[in-house]
Design an enzyme around this catalytic site. Structure first.
Site, PDB file in Angstrom:
ATOM      1  N   SER A  52       0.864  -1.175   0.000  1.00 35.74           N
ATOM      2  CA  SER A  52       0.000   0.000   0.000  1.00 35.74           C
ATOM      3  C   SER A  52       0.902   1.227   0.000  1.00 35.74           C
ATOM      4  O   SER A  52       2.061   1.145   0.429  1.00 35.74           O
ATOM      5  CB  SER A  52      -0.936  -0.008   1.211  1.00 35.74           C
ATOM      6  OG  SER A  52      -0.221  -0.225   2.409  1.00 35.74           O
ATOM      7  N   ALA A  69     -10.840  11.545  22.625  1.00 39.03           N
ATOM      8  CA  ALA A  69      -9.594  11.747  23.374  1.00 39.03           C
ATOM      9  C   ALA A  69      -8.461  10.871  22.875  1.00 39.03           C
ATOM     10  O   ALA A  69      -7.295  11.106  23.192  1.00 39.03           O
ATOM     11  CB  ALA A  69      -9.846  11.474  24.848  1.00 39.03           C
ATOM     12  N   ALA A  93       3.614   7.235  25.508  1.00 34.75           N
ATOM     13  CA  ALA A  93       3.240   6.029  26.269  1.00 34.75           C
ATOM     14  C   ALA A  93       4.087   5.905  27.529  1.00 34.75           C
ATOM     15  O   ALA A  93       5.277   6.242  27.520  1.00 34.75           O
ATOM     16  CB  ALA A  93       3.416   4.792  25.393  1.00 34.75           C
ATOM     17  N   ASN A 115      -2.696  -0.224  24.384  1.00 40.72           N
ATOM     18  CA  ASN A 115      -3.463   0.772  23.623  1.00 40.72           C
ATOM     19  C   ASN A 115      -3.736   0.290  22.194  1.00 40.72           C
ATOM     20  O   ASN A 115      -4.837   0.461  21.674  1.00 40.72           O
ATOM     21  CB  ASN A 115      -2.715   2.106  23.599  1.00 40.72           C
ATOM     22  CG  ASN A 115      -3.466   3.146  22.804  1.00 40.72           C
ATOM     23  OD1 ASN A 115      -4.628   3.423  23.078  1.00 40.72           O
ATOM     24  ND2 ASN A 115      -2.814   3.709  21.788  1.00 40.72           N
ATOM     25  N   HIS A 151       5.352   4.677  21.201  1.00 39.95           N
ATOM     26  CA  HIS A 151       4.944   6.083  21.029  1.00 39.95           C
ATOM     27  C   HIS A 151       5.508   6.930  22.173  1.00 39.95           C
ATOM     28  O   HIS A 151       5.488   6.493  23.330  1.00 39.95           O
ATOM     29  CB  HIS A 151       3.414   6.166  20.997  1.00 39.95           C
ATOM     30  CG  HIS A 151       2.912   7.526  20.649  1.00 39.95           C
ATOM     31  ND1 HIS A 151       2.781   8.520  21.588  1.00 39.95           N
ATOM     32  CD2 HIS A 151       2.553   8.061  19.463  1.00 39.95           C
ATOM     33  CE1 HIS A 151       2.342   9.618  20.986  1.00 39.95           C
ATOM     34  NE2 HIS A 151       2.188   9.364  19.699  1.00 39.95           N
ATOM     35  N   THR A 184      -2.927  11.291   3.814  1.00 39.35           N
ATOM     36  CA  THR A 184      -2.813  11.773   5.198  1.00 39.35           C
ATOM     37  C   THR A 184      -3.706  12.988   5.444  1.00 39.35           C
ATOM     38  O   THR A 184      -4.245  13.610   4.512  1.00 39.35           O
ATOM     39  CB  THR A 184      -1.360  12.148   5.539  1.00 39.35           C
ATOM     40  OG1 THR A 184      -0.929  13.165   4.651  1.00 39.35           O
ATOM     41  CG2 THR A 184      -0.447  10.939   5.443  1.00 39.35           C
ATOM     42  N   HIS A 229       3.723  -1.220   3.705  1.00 36.36           N
ATOM     43  CA  HIS A 229       3.092   0.093   3.511  1.00 36.36           C
ATOM     44  C   HIS A 229       4.234   1.093   3.268  1.00 36.36           C
ATOM     45  O   HIS A 229       5.137   1.197   4.099  1.00 36.36           O
ATOM     46  CB  HIS A 229       2.298   0.476   4.762  1.00 36.36           C
ATOM     47  CG  HIS A 229       1.583   1.790   4.662  1.00 36.36           C
ATOM     48  ND1 HIS A 229       0.393   1.943   3.971  1.00 36.36           N
ATOM     49  CD2 HIS A 229       1.874   3.014   5.166  1.00 36.36           C
ATOM     50  CE1 HIS A 229      -0.018   3.209   4.062  1.00 36.36           C
ATOM     51  NE2 HIS A 229       0.860   3.876   4.779  1.00 36.36           N
TER      52      HIS A 229
HETATM   53  P1  FAD Z   1      -3.314   6.829  20.146  1.00 34.69           P
HETATM   54  O1  FAD Z   1      -3.407   5.408  19.708  1.00 34.69           O
HETATM   55  O2  FAD Z   1      -4.530   7.451  20.735  1.00 34.69           O
HETATM   56  O3  FAD Z   1      -2.105   6.884  21.184  1.00 34.69           O
HETATM   57  C1  FAD Z   1      -1.491   8.095  21.560  1.00 34.69           C
HETATM   58  C2  FAD Z   1      -0.690   7.891  22.828  1.00 34.69           C
HETATM   59  O4  FAD Z   1      -1.560   7.859  23.951  1.00 34.69           O
HETATM   60  C3  FAD Z   1       0.110   6.602  22.885  1.00 34.69           C
HETATM   61  O5  FAD Z   1       1.293   6.839  23.601  1.00 34.69           O
HETATM   62  C4  FAD Z   1      -0.798   5.666  23.649  1.00 34.69           C
HETATM   63  O6  FAD Z   1      -0.095   4.615  24.251  1.00 34.69           O
HETATM   64  C5  FAD Z   1      -1.419   6.637  24.644  1.00 34.69           C
HETATM   65  N1  FAD Z   1      -2.771   6.246  25.081  1.00 34.69           N
HETATM   66  C6  FAD Z   1      -3.904   6.293  24.338  1.00 34.69           C
HETATM   67  N2  FAD Z   1      -4.965   5.907  25.080  1.00 34.69           N
HETATM   68  C7  FAD Z   1      -4.475   5.639  26.311  1.00 34.69           C
HETATM   69  C8  FAD Z   1      -5.062   5.208  27.541  1.00 34.69           C
HETATM   70  N3  FAD Z   1      -6.378   5.007  27.644  1.00 34.69           N
HETATM   71  N4  FAD Z   1      -4.246   5.014  28.600  1.00 34.69           N
HETATM   72  C9  FAD Z   1      -2.937   5.216  28.502  1.00 34.69           C
HETATM   73  N5  FAD Z   1      -2.313   5.639  27.382  1.00 34.69           N
HETATM   74  C10 FAD Z   1      -3.080   5.841  26.303  1.00 34.69           C
HETATM   75  N6  FAD Z   1      -0.841  12.232  12.144  1.00 34.69           N
HETATM   76  C11 FAD Z   1      -1.600  13.162  11.504  1.00 34.69           C
HETATM   77  O7  FAD Z   1      -1.797  14.272  12.017  1.00 34.69           O
HETATM   78  N7  FAD Z   1      -2.155  12.912  10.268  1.00 34.69           N
HETATM   79  C12 FAD Z   1      -1.988  11.713   9.647  1.00 34.69           C
HETATM   80  O8  FAD Z   1      -2.507  11.512   8.548  1.00 34.69           O
HETATM   81  C13 FAD Z   1      -1.202  10.703  10.303  1.00 34.69           C
HETATM   82  N8  FAD Z   1      -1.021   9.479   9.732  1.00 34.69           N
HETATM   83  C14 FAD Z   1      -0.301   8.529  10.402  1.00 34.69           C
HETATM   84  C15 FAD Z   1      -0.171   7.256   9.828  1.00 34.69           C
HETATM   85  C16 FAD Z   1       0.553   6.249  10.465  1.00 34.69           C
HETATM   86  C17 FAD Z   1       0.643   4.882   9.838  1.00 34.69           C
HETATM   87  C18 FAD Z   1       1.194   6.531  11.708  1.00 34.69           C
HETATM   88  C19 FAD Z   1       2.016   5.469  12.388  1.00 34.69           C
HETATM   89  C20 FAD Z   1       1.063   7.792  12.288  1.00 34.69           C
HETATM   90  C21 FAD Z   1       0.317   8.793  11.660  1.00 34.69           C
HETATM   91  N9  FAD Z   1       0.130  10.061  12.232  1.00 34.69           N
HETATM   92  C22 FAD Z   1      -0.626  11.019  11.579  1.00 34.69           C
HETATM   93  C23 FAD Z   1       0.771  10.413  13.505  1.00 34.69           C
HETATM   94  C24 FAD Z   1      -0.138  10.218  14.737  1.00 34.69           C
HETATM   95  O9  FAD Z   1      -1.239  11.104  14.675  1.00 34.69           O
HETATM   96  C25 FAD Z   1       0.709  10.514  15.979  1.00 34.69           C
HETATM   97  O10 FAD Z   1       1.719   9.546  16.131  1.00 34.69           O
HETATM   98  C26 FAD Z   1      -0.059  10.711  17.283  1.00 34.69           C
HETATM   99  O11 FAD Z   1       0.847  11.241  18.250  1.00 34.69           O
HETATM  100  C27 FAD Z   1      -0.627   9.443  17.896  1.00 34.69           C
HETATM  101  O12 FAD Z   1      -1.664   8.981  17.184  1.00 34.69           O
HETATM  102  P2  FAD Z   1      -2.286   7.508  17.484  1.00 34.69           P
HETATM  103  O13 FAD Z   1      -3.415   7.334  16.570  1.00 34.69           O
HETATM  104  O14 FAD Z   1      -1.228   6.492  17.492  1.00 34.69           O
HETATM  105  O15 FAD Z   1      -2.806   7.778  18.992  1.00 34.69           O
END
Ligand code: FAD
Length: 293
Positions: free
Chosen positions: A16, A126, A155, A164, A152, A49, A269
């Site tokens: 992809s 959130a 974390a 998570n 991350h 993105t 990917h």
């Molecule tokens: P989450 O999965 O919500 O995690 C964020 C952090 O919070 C982690 O450290 C997790 O362990 C912690 N956490 C979450 N919930 C809890 C809980 N209940 N208790 C304790 N800890 C918790 N960013 C953009 O702005 N636009 C994009 O298009 C984009 N595309 C991406 C594509 C890929 C494949 C990747 C790997 C990243 C991308 N990102 C993008 C970056 C991403 O938005 C950031 O890395 C962001 O900081 C975390 O997003 P996440 O979805 O992993 O968050």
């Protein structure tokens, strides 16, 4: 013994490709060239993105819609929780569904200021896990989420990050795509740890072919990826030699993919940065050929 350097078999690999929404007409033309060049490889999907703070909402939508309508490729729209209420996310998601988009890459996103902590919108989601659950409530999207082989930065510990990831998959995501990394061992360790946590969904390695170490380091620090020191050595003295840098980039990324292949990986990917050449060459070396050829 004359073993082949690359042993991928045609039909064995799927890839992809990730793009970012273009800002100008010139960038749009470049993106379109890249999409057209990569299309014959028959990608499992391409993704577009979502800019920081939702800044590309319209452009992401327009790009995904154009890829589906004109290129006829399965396309996924990235979507983040940043700066949007749940009602606004619902509107964006419904708009995607109406436009025929069935695959969302659901992310938390980051604060607008680099390094600032993420603060959810008062009426928003959130975390990515909450977003996944919210999207599944809106329509039966196919959802991908992010995973971090090097953990991350927000974390508390690697286990908390894996927990998570499991929450995101349990909320309805069907696969994870990883942040980029440069050690196959790091990926295999992560894959094993995920399996030990009961994660059965596919974890697709995200491959970033690096042509410019300084630039890659700029976004690596903030996103749970490390640029190894050996990479600096490889690019030393090549600042004024773009062609050599391309060759080095392709070699490093292809070698990583080859090691991943040897460890059982068949799905990749690619972070294309809207350029086709490197991703195409690496896919070719892995055994991919234009479909129908
Ligand atoms: P989450 O999965 O919500 O995690 C964020 C952090 O919070 C982690 O450290 C997790 O362990 C912690 N956490 C979450 N919930 C809890 C809980 N209940 N208790 C304790 N800890 C918790 N960013 C953009 O702005 N636009 C994009 O298009 C984009 N595309 C991406 C594509 C890929 C494949 C990747 C790997 C990243 C991308 N990102 C993008 C970056 C991403 O938005 C950031 O890395 C962001 O900081 C975390 O997003 P996440 O979805 O992993 O968050």
């Amino acid at each position: 013994h004359d073993a082949p350097l690359f042993s991928g078999l045609p039909g064995d690999i799927s890839a992809s490709f990730e793009f970012f929404p273009p800002k100008t007409e010139k960038m749009e033309a470049k993106l379109w060239d890249a999409v057209s060049e990569l299309k014959p490889l028959g990608p499992s999907f391409v993704s577009v993105t979502y800019g920081a703070g939702g800044s590309t909402r319209e452009r992401t939508h327009a790009t995904v819609a154009r890829i589906i309508d004109e290129a006829g490729l399965p396309a996924a729209a990235h979507l983040t929780c940043v700066g949007a209420s749940k009602a606004e996310i619902r509107e964006v998601a419904e708009h995607y569904w109406e436009a025929g988009v069935r695959h969302i890459v659901a992310l938390r996103g980051d604060a607008g200021e680099p390094g600032a902590p993420f603060t959810p919108h008062p009426d928003g989601y959130a975390s990515a896990a909450d977003l996944v659950a919210g999207l599944k409530d809106i329509a039966d999207f196919d959802i991908s989420v992010a995973a971090y082989p090097e953990t991350h930065p927000d974390a508390d510990c690697p286990q908390a990050d894996l927990d998570n990831l499991k929450r995101k998959l349990d909320a309805g995501a069907s696969r994870a795509i990883t942040q980029f990394f440069f050690s196959a061992e790091t990926f295999f360790r992560f894959r094993d740890e995920a399996a030990a946590c009961g994660i059965a969904a596919p974890i697709i390695p995200g491959i970033l072919p690096v042509t410019n170490v300084a630039q890659a380091r700029k976004f690596a620090g903030a996103c749970g990826a490390e640029i190894p020191a050996w990479m600096d050595g490889l690019f030393e003295g090549l600042d004024a030699r773009p062609a050599a840098r391309q060759l080095v980039a392709a070699t490093v990324a292809a070698e990583l993919c080859r090691r991943l292949y040897a460890g059982g990986v068949r799905d990749y990917h690619f972070y294309t940065l809207n350029r086709a050449d490197l991703a195409y060459a690496i896919c070719h070396m892995l055994g991919m050929r234009p479909t129908g050829a």
